[in-house]
Motif scaffolding. Structure first.
Motif, PDB file in Angstrom:
ATOM      1  N   SER A 180      29.791  40.142  38.175  1.00  0.00           N
ATOM      2  CA  SER A 180      29.085  41.401  38.425  1.00  0.00           C
ATOM      3  C   SER A 180      27.936  41.233  39.416  1.00  0.00           C
ATOM      4  CB  SER A 180      28.560  41.984  37.116  1.00  0.00           C
ATOM      5  OG  SER A 180      27.466  41.242  36.631  1.00  0.00           O
ATOM      6  N   LYS A 181      27.452  40.015  39.571  1.00  0.00           N
ATOM      7  CA  LYS A 181      26.345  39.757  40.495  1.00  0.00           C
ATOM      8  C   LYS A 181      26.818  39.510  41.930  1.00  0.00           C
ATOM      9  CE  LYS A 181      23.386  37.939  36.882  1.00  0.00           C
ATOM     10  NZ  LYS A 181      22.676  36.775  36.364  1.00  0.00           N
ATOM     11  N   LEU A 182      28.127  39.346  42.106  1.00  0.00           N
ATOM     12  CA  LEU A 182      28.662  39.101  43.447  1.00  0.00           C
ATOM     13  C   LEU A 182      28.587  40.370  44.296  1.00  0.00           C
ATOM     14  CD1 LEU A 182      31.898  37.075  42.641  1.00  0.00           C
ATOM     15  CD2 LEU A 182      29.806  36.205  43.684  1.00  0.00           C
ATOM     16  N   PRO A 183      28.359  40.210  45.597  1.00  0.00           N
ATOM     17  CA  PRO A 183      28.412  41.378  46.483  1.00  0.00           C
ATOM     18  C   PRO A 183      29.826  41.965  46.486  1.00  0.00           C
ATOM     19  CG  PRO A 183      27.435  39.488  47.602  1.00  0.00           C
ATOM     20  CD  PRO A 183      27.987  38.991  46.304  1.00  0.00           C
ATOM     21  N   GLN A 184      29.928  43.257  46.738  1.00  0.00           N
ATOM     22  CA  GLN A 184      31.214  43.956  46.712  1.00  0.00           C
ATOM     23  C   GLN A 184      32.237  43.302  47.626  1.00  0.00           C
ATOM     24  OE1 GLN A 184      31.890  46.349  44.552  1.00  0.00           O
ATOM     25  NE2 GLN A 184      33.989  46.421  45.243  1.00  0.00           N
ATOM     26  N   GLU A 185      31.803  42.799  48.766  1.00  0.00           N
ATOM     27  CA  GLU A 185      32.717  42.136  49.711  1.00  0.00           C
ATOM     28  C   GLU A 185      33.405  40.936  49.060  1.00  0.00           C
ATOM     29  OE1 GLU A 185      32.249  39.378  53.676  1.00  0.00           O
ATOM     30  OE2 GLU A 185      30.874  41.064  53.444  1.00  0.00           O
ATOM     31  N   PHE A 186      32.670  40.146  48.305  1.00  0.00           N
ATOM     32  CA  PHE A 186      33.252  38.992  47.630  1.00  0.00           C
ATOM     33  C   PHE A 186      34.196  39.431  46.519  1.00  0.00           C
ATOM     34  CE2 PHE A 186      31.239  35.263  49.394  1.00  0.00           C
ATOM     35  CZ  PHE A 186      30.194  35.816  50.127  1.00  0.00           C
ATOM     36  N   ARG A 187      33.855  40.499  45.821  1.00  0.00           N
ATOM     37  CA  ARG A 187      34.741  41.010  44.773  1.00  0.00           C
ATOM     38  C   ARG A 187      36.087  41.421  45.365  1.00  0.00           C
ATOM     39  NH1 ARG A 187      31.165  44.922  40.855  1.00  0.00           N
ATOM     40  NH2 ARG A 187      29.334  43.603  40.756  1.00  0.00           N
ATOM     41  N   ARG A 188      36.052  42.074  46.532  1.00  0.00           N
ATOM     42  CA  ARG A 188      37.307  42.486  47.188  1.00  0.00           C
ATOM     43  C   ARG A 188      38.149  41.268  47.536  1.00  0.00           C
ATOM     44  NH1 ARG A 188      34.113  46.664  49.460  1.00  0.00           N
ATOM     45  NH2 ARG A 188      33.609  45.386  51.267  1.00  0.00           N
ATOM     46  N   HIS A 189      37.509  40.200  48.001  1.00  0.00           N
ATOM     47  CA  HIS A 189      38.247  38.973  48.322  1.00  0.00           C
ATOM     48  C   HIS A 189      38.902  38.402  47.060  1.00  0.00           C
ATOM     49  CE1 HIS A 189      37.121  38.689  52.490  1.00  0.00           C
ATOM     50  NE2 HIS A 189      35.827  38.726  52.194  1.00  0.00           N
ATOM     51  N   ILE A 190      38.187  38.407  45.971  1.00  0.00           N
ATOM     52  CA  ILE A 190      38.736  37.899  44.714  1.00  0.00           C
ATOM     53  C   ILE A 190      39.939  38.733  44.297  1.00  0.00           C
ATOM     54  CG2 ILE A 190      38.278  37.648  42.236  1.00  0.00           C
ATOM     55  CD1 ILE A 190      35.373  36.845  43.092  1.00  0.00           C
ATOM     56  N   HIS A 191      39.813  40.051  44.377  1.00  0.00           N
ATOM     57  CA  HIS A 191      40.932  40.929  44.000  1.00  0.00           C
ATOM     58  C   HIS A 191      42.151  40.653  44.872  1.00  0.00           C
ATOM     59  CE1 HIS A 191      38.423  44.206  41.849  1.00  0.00           C
ATOM     60  NE2 HIS A 191      37.865  43.037  41.728  1.00  0.00           N
ATOM     61  N   ARG A 192      41.922  40.507  46.174  1.00  0.00           N
ATOM     62  CA  ARG A 192      43.046  40.243  47.093  1.00  0.00           C
ATOM     63  C   ARG A 192      43.707  38.907  46.790  1.00  0.00           C
ATOM     64  NH1 ARG A 192      39.340  42.121  51.725  1.00  0.00           N
ATOM     65  NH2 ARG A 192      39.690  44.350  51.726  1.00  0.00           N
ATOM     66  N   MET A 193      42.910  37.892  46.505  1.00  0.00           N
ATOM     67  CA  MET A 193      43.476  36.571  46.209  1.00  0.00           C
ATOM     68  C   MET A 193      44.308  36.612  44.922  1.00  0.00           C
ATOM     69  SD  MET A 193      42.910  34.498  48.601  1.00  0.00           S
ATOM     70  CE  MET A 193      43.544  33.104  47.732  1.00  0.00           C
ATOM     71  N   ILE A 194      43.819  37.294  43.923  1.00  0.00           N
ATOM     72  CA  ILE A 194      44.572  37.382  42.674  1.00  0.00           C
ATOM     73  C   ILE A 194      45.864  38.145  42.898  1.00  0.00           C
ATOM     74  CG2 ILE A 194      44.562  38.349  40.332  1.00  0.00           C
ATOM     75  CD1 ILE A 194      41.548  37.618  40.251  1.00  0.00           C
ATOM     76  N   GLU A 195      45.796  39.259  43.621  1.00  0.00           N
ATOM     77  CA  GLU A 195      47.003  40.037  43.885  1.00  0.00           C
ATOM     78  C   GLU A 195      47.992  39.218  44.723  1.00  0.00           C
ATOM     79  OE1 GLU A 195      47.957  42.776  42.548  1.00  0.00           O
ATOM     80  OE2 GLU A 195      49.749  43.030  43.721  1.00  0.00           O
ATOM     81  N   SER A 196      47.512  38.508  45.733  1.00  0.00           N
ATOM     82  CA  SER A 196      48.389  37.669  46.563  1.00  0.00           C
ATOM     83  C   SER A 196      49.035  36.561  45.735  1.00  0.00           C
ATOM     84  CB  SER A 196      47.596  37.033  47.711  1.00  0.00           C
ATOM     85  OG  SER A 196      47.117  38.019  48.568  1.00  0.00           O
ATOM     86  N   THR A 197      48.263  35.949  44.875  1.00  0.00           N
ATOM     87  CA  THR A 197      48.783  34.893  44.016  1.00  0.00           C
ATOM     88  C   THR A 197      49.861  35.445  43.091  1.00  0.00           C
ATOM     89  OG1 THR A 197      46.666  33.751  44.090  1.00  0.00           O
ATOM     90  CG2 THR A 197      48.172  33.137  42.309  1.00  0.00           C
ATOM     91  N   TYR A 198      49.615  36.622  42.539  1.00  0.00           N
ATOM     92  CA  TYR A 198      50.607  37.250  41.674  1.00  0.00           C
ATOM     93  C   TYR A 198      51.892  37.550  42.449  1.00  0.00           C
ATOM     94  CZ  TYR A 198      53.200  40.774  39.158  1.00  0.00           C
ATOM     95  OH  TYR A 198      54.209  41.461  38.567  1.00  0.00           O
TER      96      TYR A 198
END
Length: 113
Positions: free
Chosen positions: A88-106
């Motif tokens: 929750s403390k991460l900037p929104q830009e980093f959160r988007r990267h995390i979401h993309r990586m998880i979706e790509s991995t899936y």
């Protein structure tokens, strides 16, 4: 992705099954009963970083609150409260990267099944 209030309805049902009042849950989560009520009805956005603690308080998993129709979604990962707090403390830009990586991995995992 979700109909307004879907998560809130599931959380409310779990709270009631657990036998907790809105006031008890609000006290446990450090919120007001009004905030809990609004989040359960969908009139107030439910912060993602609050979900792990809320689920733990009402005795369900993140996968259960998101529902079987979203089992591929990153939210089924049982983030412990500390990880959710750090996230929750991460900037929104980093959160988007995390979401993309998880979706790509899936997607990669799904293509290799």
């Amino acid at each position: 992705m979700f109909e307004a209030g879907t998560l809130g309805k599931r959380l409310r049902n779990a709270r009631k099954l657990k036998g907790k009042t809105i006031a008890q849950l609000a006290n446990q989560l450090g919120l007001t009963p009004s905030q809990i009520s609004k989040m359960e009805t969908g009139s107030q956005k439910l912060p993602a970083e609050l979900l792990p603690a809320w689920c733990e308080a009402v005795g369900i998993t993140l996968a259960e609150v998101y529902g079987a129709e979203n089992l591929h979604h990153f939210a089924q990962i049982p983030f412990p409260p500390l990880i959710a707090q750090l996230y929750s403390k991460l900037p929104q830009e980093f959160r988007r990267h995390i979401h993309r990586m998880i979706e790509s991995t899936y997607q990669l995992w799904k293509s290799r099944r």
